[in-house]
Design a protein around this motif. Structure first.
Motif, PDB file in Angstrom:
ATOM      1  N   VAL A  99       0.821  -1.212   0.000  1.00 32.58           N
ATOM      2  CA  VAL A  99       0.000   0.000   0.000  1.00 32.58           C
ATOM      3  C   VAL A  99       0.856   1.264   0.000  1.00 32.58           C
ATOM      4  O   VAL A  99       0.701   2.135  -0.867  1.00 32.58           O
ATOM      5  CB  VAL A  99      -0.966  -0.007   1.194  1.00 32.58           C
ATOM      6  N   ILE A 165      -5.681   0.497   5.076  1.00 30.59           N
ATOM      7  CA  ILE A 165      -6.304  -0.634   4.393  1.00 30.59           C
ATOM      8  C   ILE A 165      -7.835  -0.487   4.362  1.00 30.59           C
ATOM      9  O   ILE A 165      -8.464  -0.726   3.329  1.00 30.59           O
ATOM     10  CB  ILE A 165      -5.893  -1.966   5.046  1.00 30.59           C
ATOM     11  N   PHE A 168      -8.626   1.945   1.515  1.00 30.87           N
ATOM     12  CA  PHE A 168      -8.506   1.291   0.212  1.00 30.87           C
ATOM     13  C   PHE A 168      -9.661   0.324  -0.016  1.00 30.87           C
ATOM     14  O   PHE A 168     -10.178   0.204  -1.133  1.00 30.87           O
ATOM     15  CB  PHE A 168      -7.173   0.557   0.108  1.00 30.87           C
ATOM     16  N   GLU A 311       0.512  -8.187  -5.426  1.00 32.15           N
ATOM     17  CA  GLU A 311      -0.158  -7.272  -4.500  1.00 32.15           C
ATOM     18  C   GLU A 311       0.255  -5.826  -4.757  1.00 32.15           C
ATOM     19  O   GLU A 311      -0.571  -4.910  -4.736  1.00 32.15           O
ATOM     20  CB  GLU A 311       0.171  -7.665  -3.054  1.00 32.15           C
ATOM     21  N   LYS A 314      -1.500  -4.608  -7.761  1.00 32.95           N
ATOM     22  CA  LYS A 314      -2.928  -4.403  -7.485  1.00 32.95           C
ATOM     23  C   LYS A 314      -3.168  -3.038  -6.852  1.00 32.95           C
ATOM     24  O   LYS A 314      -4.068  -2.293  -7.258  1.00 32.95           O
ATOM     25  CB  LYS A 314      -3.456  -5.510  -6.568  1.00 32.95           C
ATOM     26  N   TYR A 315      -2.347  -2.675  -5.863  1.00 34.48           N
ATOM     27  CA  TYR A 315      -2.562  -1.394  -5.190  1.00 34.48           C
ATOM     28  C   TYR A 315      -2.115  -0.216  -6.044  1.00 34.48           C
ATOM     29  O   TYR A 315      -2.678   0.874  -5.924  1.00 34.48           O
ATOM     30  CB  TYR A 315      -1.894  -1.404  -3.815  1.00 34.48           C
ATOM     31  N   VAL A 318      -5.188   0.441  -7.944  1.00 36.68           N
ATOM     32  CA  VAL A 318      -6.209   1.114  -7.138  1.00 36.68           C
ATOM     33  C   VAL A 318      -5.867   2.592  -6.990  1.00 36.68           C
ATOM     34  O   VAL A 318      -6.745   3.459  -7.073  1.00 36.68           O
ATOM     35  CB  VAL A 318      -6.338   0.445  -5.751  1.00 36.68           C
TER      36      VAL A 318
END
Length: 328
Positions: A99, A165, A168, A311, A314-315, A318
């Motif tokens: 993140v 988190i 998000f 991961e 993915k963030y 986002v």
């Protein structure tokens, strides 16, 4: 005779290296945690420490050291500079290595992939969609339908901070259902849950381990978990994927990493010990009780690194979609 002498000489030369491999660890192994004592990552590290020591052998001792600060990035930067001999490790989770690197303006001082040795997975932990008891709808599907059709830009949702988190999680949910909500940020997960209980936030996505007592006590409604499968400790709570938002999946996770360029024999020894530890029935039961689903798939350093890379991507996606950014 010459061959025998040569063989003896080679044996003597190799003996210190063989002995070094056989006697690791030579001193206590430290598992750093980038958060204060009592959090979910700290709890997971302490649950596995003693059995990891036993599975390492050689009368190993494994100690947990808390190095809190900046969502785990302080400890991560510290670890990057340590010796690669295997005595300094870290139990990480999604914030410090996915993140924050994805959302921080200018990025972190370390590369989550290049600057560490990825040793193995411990487990994954779902989030949970929670709501104020008075929100319309009896099921996750009905609540999501309400959120879709209301003047949703006026519906407040609570989080434990900008870029957290839970933040998000709701933004991912909002993107998938084509909605926007009013973000109300609090300083911790506990304050976030209290706000939802009291109605200052109508809903939120919380860490399951933190929300469990509020859900069991009826202080907030636990509507659905964010993992692909139902969580064993809450078998009656469905997943968002089951019906409310097919395809939705978001979990936190724990993995063990070390400094960059660790020797292959140390990597293999720690990985074997970790796999053995996570496979123990008592450890699995304790992890589940703490809100962590023990890792059951292939658990090699390569799998661990690839999981982290996915991961991180993915963030980053986002961040690109939602515009969430963190400032130093």
């Amino acid at each position: 005779m010459l061959l025998r002498r040569a063989a003896l000489a080679c044996s003597l030369l190799l003996t210190p290296f063989v002995a070094a491999a056989q006697t690791f660890p030579e001193r206590p192994v430290s598992i750093s945690v980038g958060f204060a004592p009592g959090g979910s990552t700290d709890i997971a590290s302490r649950l596995i420490a003693d059995r990891l020591a036993a599975n390492l052998g050689n009368n190993a001792r494994v100690l947990v050291e808390n190095r809190p600060g900046a969502s785990g990035t302080v400890a991560s930067e510290w670890l990057r500079r340590q010796s690669a001999d295997g005595h300094n490790l870290m139990l990480i989770e999604v914030s410090s290595h996915a993140v924050v690197p994805a959302a921080l303006q200018g990025g972190t001082s370390y590369d989550p992939i290049r600057d560490f040795t990825h040793l193995g997975m411990v487990g994954t932990a779902p989030m949970i969609l929670v709501a104020h008891p008075g929100i319309p709808g009896g099921t996750a599907e009905e609540v999501i339908a309400h959120l879709r059709t209301s003047r949703n830009e006026e519906i407040p949702y609570a989080t434990s901070g900008v870029g957290s988190i839970p933040h998000f999680g709701v933004e991912m949910l909002a993107a998938q259902i084509g909605a926007r909500f009013l973000h109300v940020s609090y300083r911790s997960g506990g304050l976030m849950l209290t706000a939802i209980q009291q109605g200052q936030g109508q809903f939120g996505i919380a860490v399951l381990a933190s929300a469990a007592a509020h859900v069991r006590g009826g202080m907030v409604r636990g509507l659905a978990v964010t993992s692909r499968e139902r969580f064993p400790a809450f078998p009656g709570i469905p997943t968002l994927h089951e019906g409310a938002i097919p395809g939705f999946e978001m979990t936190t996770w724990n993995m063990i990493i070390g400094p960059p360029n660790m020797p292959a024999d140390r990597v293999a020894q720690i990985n074997r010990a970790l796999i053995a530890t996570v496979a123990e029935p008592d450890i699995q039961a304790r992890l589940i009780q703490a809100g962590v689903a023990p890792w059951t798939g292939p658990n090699t350093p390569e799998v661990t690194r690839d999981f982290l890379r996915a991961e991180l991507e993915k963030y980053r996606a986002v961040v690109a979609q939602t515009g969430i950014r963190l400032e130093r």
